[in-house]
Design a protein around this motif. Sequence first.
Motif, PDB file in Angstrom:
ATOM      1  N   LEU A   1       0.512  -1.759   0.027  1.00  0.00           N
ATOM      2  CA  LEU A   1       0.582  -0.839   0.485  1.00  0.00           C
ATOM      3  C   LEU A   1       1.043   1.422  -0.048  1.00  0.00           C
ATOM      4  O   LEU A   1       0.740   1.809  -0.860  1.00  0.00           O
TER       5      LEU A   1
ATOM      6  N   LYS B   1       1.780   3.310  -6.744  1.00  0.00           N
ATOM      7  CA  LYS B   1       0.587   4.450  -6.938  1.00  0.00           C
ATOM      8  C   LYS B   1      -0.973   3.735  -6.798  1.00  0.00           C
ATOM      9  O   LYS B   1      -1.555   4.495  -6.467  1.00  0.00           O
TER      10      LYS B   1
ATOM     11  N   PRO C   1       0.926  17.281  -7.897  1.00  0.00           N
ATOM     12  CA  PRO C   1       1.128  18.769  -6.934  1.00  0.00           C
ATOM     13  C   PRO C   1       1.693  18.736  -5.572  1.00  0.00           C
ATOM     14  O   PRO C   1       1.727  19.418  -4.577  1.00  0.00           O
ATOM     15  N   ALA C   2       1.291  17.232  -5.182  1.00  0.00           N
ATOM     16  CA  ALA C   2       1.862  17.154  -3.872  1.00  0.00           C
ATOM     17  C   ALA C   2       3.529  16.910  -3.637  1.00  0.00           C
ATOM     18  O   ALA C   2       3.729  17.712  -2.599  1.00  0.00           O
TER      19      ALA C   2
ATOM     20  N   ARG D   1       8.497  25.777   0.765  1.00  0.00           N
ATOM     21  CA  ARG D   1       8.008  26.529   0.627  1.00  0.00           C
ATOM     22  C   ARG D   1       8.350  27.196  -0.979  1.00  0.00           C
ATOM     23  O   ARG D   1       9.220  27.287  -1.148  1.00  0.00           O
TER      24      ARG D   1
ATOM     25  N   ALA E   1      -8.519   1.761   4.487  1.00  0.00           N
ATOM     26  CA  ALA E   1      -6.765   1.653   5.025  1.00  0.00           C
ATOM     27  C   ALA E   1      -6.143   2.429   4.136  1.00  0.00           C
ATOM     28  O   ALA E   1      -4.955   2.704   4.827  1.00  0.00           O
ATOM     29  N   ARG E   2      -6.892   2.846   3.208  1.00  0.00           N
ATOM     30  CA  ARG E   2      -5.717   3.314   2.484  1.00  0.00           C
ATOM     31  C   ARG E   2      -5.909   4.766   2.623  1.00  0.00           C
ATOM     32  O   ARG E   2      -4.255   5.394   2.988  1.00  0.00           O
TER      33      ARG E   2
ATOM     34  N   ARG F   1       0.716   7.816   8.274  1.00  0.00           N
ATOM     35  CA  ARG F   1       2.582   7.827   7.203  1.00  0.00           C
ATOM     36  C   ARG F   1       2.854   8.819   7.676  1.00  0.00           C
ATOM     37  O   ARG F   1       4.003   8.404   7.221  1.00  0.00           O
ATOM     38  N   ARG F   2       2.415   9.632   6.796  1.00  0.00           N
ATOM     39  CA  ARG F   2       2.701  11.277   6.933  1.00  0.00           C
ATOM     40  C   ARG F   2       3.097  12.027   7.839  1.00  0.00           C
ATOM     41  O   ARG F   2       3.729  13.532   8.349  1.00  0.00           O
TER      42      ARG F   2
ATOM     43  N   ARG G   1      -0.357  24.744   5.922  1.00  0.00           N
ATOM     44  CA  ARG G   1       0.125  23.683   4.875  1.00  0.00           C
ATOM     45  C   ARG G   1       0.342  22.661   4.800  1.00  0.00           C
ATOM     46  O   ARG G   1       0.143  22.237   3.676  1.00  0.00           O
TER      47      ARG G   1
ATOM     48  N   GLU H   1      -2.527  21.631   3.607  1.00  0.00           N
ATOM     49  CA  GLU H   1      -2.801  21.727   1.702  1.00  0.00           C
ATOM     50  C   GLU H   1      -2.410  20.067   1.813  1.00  0.00           C
ATOM     51  O   GLU H   1      -2.082  19.494   0.370  1.00  0.00           O
ATOM     52  N   GLN H   2      -0.636  19.278   1.975  1.00  0.00           N
ATOM     53  CA  GLN H   2      -0.230  18.616   2.642  1.00  0.00           C
ATOM     54  C   GLN H   2      -1.741  17.375   1.963  1.00  0.00           C
ATOM     55  O   GLN H   2      -1.154  16.304   1.452  1.00  0.00           O
TER      56      GLN H   2
ATOM     57  N   LYS I   1      -3.824  17.346  -1.200  1.00  0.00           N
ATOM     58  CA  LYS I   1      -2.589  16.831  -2.246  1.00  0.00           C
ATOM     59  C   LYS I   1      -2.637  15.169  -2.082  1.00  0.00           C
ATOM     60  O   LYS I   1      -2.762  15.242  -2.925  1.00  0.00           O
ATOM     61  N   GLN I   2      -1.579  14.785  -0.464  1.00  0.00           N
ATOM     62  CA  GLN I   2      -2.196  13.094  -0.593  1.00  0.00           C
ATOM     63  C   GLN I   2      -3.378  12.609  -1.147  1.00  0.00           C
ATOM     64  O   GLN I   2      -2.945  12.287  -1.079  1.00  0.00           O
TER      65      GLN I   2
ATOM     66  N   LYS J   1      -3.877  11.730  -4.204  1.00  0.00           N
ATOM     67  CA  LYS J   1      -3.088  10.795  -4.818  1.00  0.00           C
ATOM     68  C   LYS J   1      -3.501   9.575  -4.462  1.00  0.00           C
ATOM     69  O   LYS J   1      -3.229   9.027  -5.669  1.00  0.00           O
ATOM     70  N   LEU J   2      -4.317   9.143  -3.759  1.00  0.00           N
ATOM     71  CA  LEU J   2      -5.013   8.106  -3.957  1.00  0.00           C
ATOM     72  C   LEU J   2      -6.184   7.680  -4.225  1.00  0.00           C
ATOM     73  O   LEU J   2      -6.775   9.507  -5.154  1.00  0.00           O
TER      74      LEU J   2
END
Lengths: 565, 177
Positions: free
Chosen positions: A133, A137, A316-317, A324, B17-18, B25-26, B55, B58-59, B62-63, B66-67
Amino acid sequence: MKKSGEVQKSGDVNMSGAKILVQCLKDQGVDTIFGYPGGQVIPIYDALYDSDIKHILTRHEQGAAHAADGYARASGKVGVCLATSGPGATNLVTGIANAYMDSVPMVAITGQVPTALLGRDTFQEVDITGITLPVTKHNYMVKDISELARTIREAFHIASTGRPGPVLVDIPSDVSRSAGDYDISDDAMSLPGYRPVLEGTEEQLNRAVAAILESERPVIYSGGGIVNAGAHEELKQLAEMLVAPVASTLMGMGGFPGDHPLFLGMLGMHGSKYANYAICECDLIIALGARFSDRVTGKVDEFAPHARIIHVDIDPAEISKNVRVNIPIPGDVKTVLQQLLPRLAAKLPGAWQDRIAAWKKEYPINYEENGTLKPQQVIRGIYNATGGRARITTEVGQHQMWTAHYYTFTRPRTFITSGGLGTMGYGFPAAIGVQAACPDETVFDIAGDGSIQMNIQELATAVNYELPVNVAILNNGFLGMVRQWQELFWNRRYSNTELFNPDFVKVAEAYGAEGIRVDKYTQLAPALEQAIASSKPVMIDFVIEREENVLPMVPPGGTLNNMLG
Amino acid sequence: MRHTLAVLVENTPGVLARVAGLFSRRGFNIDSLAVGRTENPDLSRMTIVVEGDDRILEQVTKQLYKLIDVIKISDITADEYVDRELVLIKVSSDPAHRGEIIQVADIFRARIVDLGRKTITLECTGNDGKINAFEESLRPYGIKELVRTGKIAVLRGLKYTNLESGTDLSSNKTENV
């Protein structure tokens, strides 16, 4: 004669899941896959037996994953690897993580225990979608044969578009054994949440143009995205138009000609002093397909203190994740550069270019000759012997950095190395994949004596499939990069970094490859000539200076203008 | 600052789970996460309350984008919305205090859903401020067990967070400095 399992262009055909899989691979243009059989993939191997897809049997599943990765990086196509359930699947994991960190398009197919036995700790059952996981991707388990073809299509689409990356498809063996309908004309996908952004917006482009026009001291910071997007021509145009120096990441090497007067070499921990000084003094960074990794920025709070930053990236991430950014442009770097170039006008060189030229003159990347065989001499020797036109892979460590410093890469997809994950054992199986993708080219794996032993069993694969890869081992009898850190930062306490090694010449010969030992500079050129001329895989054991360091170097956590060496 | 995100995801096995794995994780902090099917059975809605500055948000956004299974993210924090959470609280109740507890329940418009010899179980819905106040009011009597669903939310009036409209934090939107 038509082979069984192949389909003509109309209507539904009833066939096994394994045959549907193989047919889908062919529909995707797959001609070569790397893998290793086992209990739960026997049906798939049975279907491959009748297929004209070339299957390369590696000697370890990790080798298959890295070979598929090398194949993908050299060709730009999706690399495919195949393994059985349980340990076969877990052995792929390092290779998948490696492809994930370096944005390599890959589809990994694993067998799984039959659906009825899932979740019962069945023999060779492992939750590989769960395990992968964080390093894929996307991933799938196909529990119904009716979803198989669509899943394979989606896997290839996701792997190869947007920011490329590995996709894993786990197939329980009852799905590959059972029969289902396959319709070649069906190209449906269901990906409502997947919409990569390719183009920059007007507003973003205008802001970037304004910043570029205002800038007096620009630097282009180019990464692997240039190579992935095929944006090397656009990058060259931009740099020449702005007379802007180009500093590359490790992954970006080859994306800009290494012999170009505007090239600054690598930036970051083992970058050139002039690249790092340029970053510290510039007033504008144009970051193209790069991700401000810790190896590039050093101490992140003091990275490029005077610079505004334009960041173009397909993901984008990545924008404003580590540093910054002032002007974000999420998009495909080739597309965005094509949008940007017509809006810009040529600039003339000035004081900034003079300063950079002076730094280049004052702080060249260099080494001292002392009569022993130096690793830098070996890399230059390989460069000269191949006319700079070989495909080079590396393992991870000192030899990797020396390769980046001393082999001048001028074309994209010629430097193939494990950047993000830093995987020892990557280079040799990757070289096998590269040679499979580029059968007429000279391929070298530049290795260390430590790294090569992590996948040395793939000598059998190279010999077996007559893939004449050359392995240049820079043998210093140490895990050299760790030893260097121990020398510089741990008071020379060489804990567990001195290596006992086999006779690499005999190892090569035992596998049916050629082995050559070189311990003097005078033997270097003839040995390389012999290796390049040979139709067999050749392993050259270069016995080099034992305690040579990779310099210059930014100490870990340090700022870029504070370099050792 | 706490943000409330309405996240539309594909209703696939493993989507939770994702999302949960991504947060851990992040290193993002989830205050609460509630998930369930929507009016479209192929889609699920997650209401995620996340703590962090702009900030971090935003992350996170965006993260999440990505899923592959994540279709749309709306930060509804600044919008007019209705949010609810449900709590079940089991309190010890000796006969001397039972009346008081029932009074507290009345004040918060909670319902008694179980009555034992030594315990009483109450159900209460409301926004998290009310739920917190309810919990505090019952604490002196001895809370034996407490379960909260996490917050769910919906925009007021004609605004939607489904596929058609809403405050979409599109993956293209990266507004800084």
